[in-house]
Design a protein around this motif. Structure first.
Motif: not given
Length: 335
Positions: A16-44
């Motif tokens: 996940v990237v900040s609005n100003d594109l300066a920072w990010y936080a790891d999200a792969d502990h929640i869902v590993p890839t963007m495709q996996a997120l899209l596969d279960q969008w309402n959940q994640f």
């Protein structure tokens, strides 16, 4: 919410990237890839939205986001289909290769199926084996969908858009003519496409996203000089609802399908096909359009196609000058 992928294996690692594109936080502990997120969008997605808010407030560990380190948000996708929403572009490129406009082109979108197994990052070089192939950039808007039912209406299709970004849909113009002469579509003339470092949710764009269109200028520079400043919301005949419905007329679309707008293109206020930025116009989002206008106004094209070492930059900024998706910025290199 702004999302990106850092390189890892084939499908990247979601952040996940900040609005100003300066920072990010790891999200792969929640869902590993963007495709996996899209596969279960309402959940994640709601969980990641909460993570994005915490990132903005500095409430969680964060790291510096460097656009040059990002992979394509979707390094490979189940589908990449590109439309042609801007009829000024359709008319100019057809005229450039001496082709007739197809019947119903103003009411029925053109669309081709691109290669989606190797989608490139924003800083990856444009790999070109032969300059004689006439390499051209094409600056466009893209959307990424959830699962879309067959036969969806254009109005309902907008509800399935999950993410929005930019693409350089590279074209090899000297190979296009022979391929289309076979009446079987693009293959060799459409090499790998390059995507913006960040994709964003429609809500992140606020009032700039309305009616299935993105209402902001698309900034294109060639070798550090302004080349295009076309407004993506103007002269757009087919909004993304129409494009998605066109693709889904006879089949379902799977989550992670990417649909492109086609090259963003504006007519000049006087009704002409456009003027270069250097002449006070909005310029062009591909070289072919400028060459065609040069042919009309000067009798012959002047601007060359891309050569080794040329650099292309594609970006979109909000009215305050903030980059929305990061920049596609890369050079042409021999492969």
């Amino acid at each position: 919410m702004k999302l990106a992928s850092l390189p890892r294996l084939r499908d990247g690692r979601l952040i996940v990237v900040s609005n100003d594109l300066a920072w990010y936080a790891d999200a792969d502990h929640i869902v590993p890839t963007m495709q996996a997120l899209l596969d279960q969008w309402n959940q994640f997605a709601p969980v990641l939205e909460a993570l994005a808010i915490e990132l903005e407030h500095g409430a969680i560990p964060r790291k510096r986001f460097h656009e040059r380190e990002a992979a394509a948000p979707l390094p490979r996708a189940y589908q990449w289909a590109d439309g042609s929403a801007y009829l000024n572009h359709t008319a100019l490129v057809r005229q450039a290769r001496g082709a007739e406009l197809p019947p119903g082109f103003a009411t029925d979108p053109l669309m081709y199926q691109g290669g989606s197994d190797d989608l490139r990052g924003a800083r990856d070089p444009i790999l070109l084996a032969d300059e004689a192939w006439d390499c051209d950039f094409e600056a466009e808007i893209v959307v990424v969908t959830d699962d879309v039912p067959q036969g969806v209406s254009p109005a309902d299709a907008l509800d399935y858009i999950r993410l929005i970004g930019l693409v350089n849909d590279v074209s090899l113009r000297n190979l296009v003519r022979n391929e289309l002469a076979k009446d079987y579509g693009f293959v060799q003339s459409k090499p790998a496409s390059h995507f913006s470092p960040v994709f964003v949710t429609p809500a992140e764009l606020g009032a700039h996203w309305r009616g299935g269109k993105l209402h902001l200028p698309l900034l294109v520079d060639l070798n550090g000089q302004h080349f295009g400043r076309a407004d993506a919301g103007e002269d757009c005949t087919f909004d993304f609802g129409v494009l998605i419905a066109h693709l889904a007329k006879t089949r379902r679309l799977m989550a992670g399908s990417i649909i492109g707008s086609g090259t963003v293109s504006n007519r000049d206020p006087d009704g002409s096909a456009g003027r270069p930025v250097a002449q006070g116009g909005r310029g062009f989002s591909c070289i072919t359009e400028q060459r065609m206008v040069e042919t009309i106004t000067e009798g012959a094209p002047v601007t060359p196609f891309l050569r080794y070492g040329d650099t292309v930059r594609i970006e979109m900024r909000d009215p305050k000058g903030h980059s929305l998706f990061g920049a596609i910025e890369h050079e042409v290199a021999h492969c």
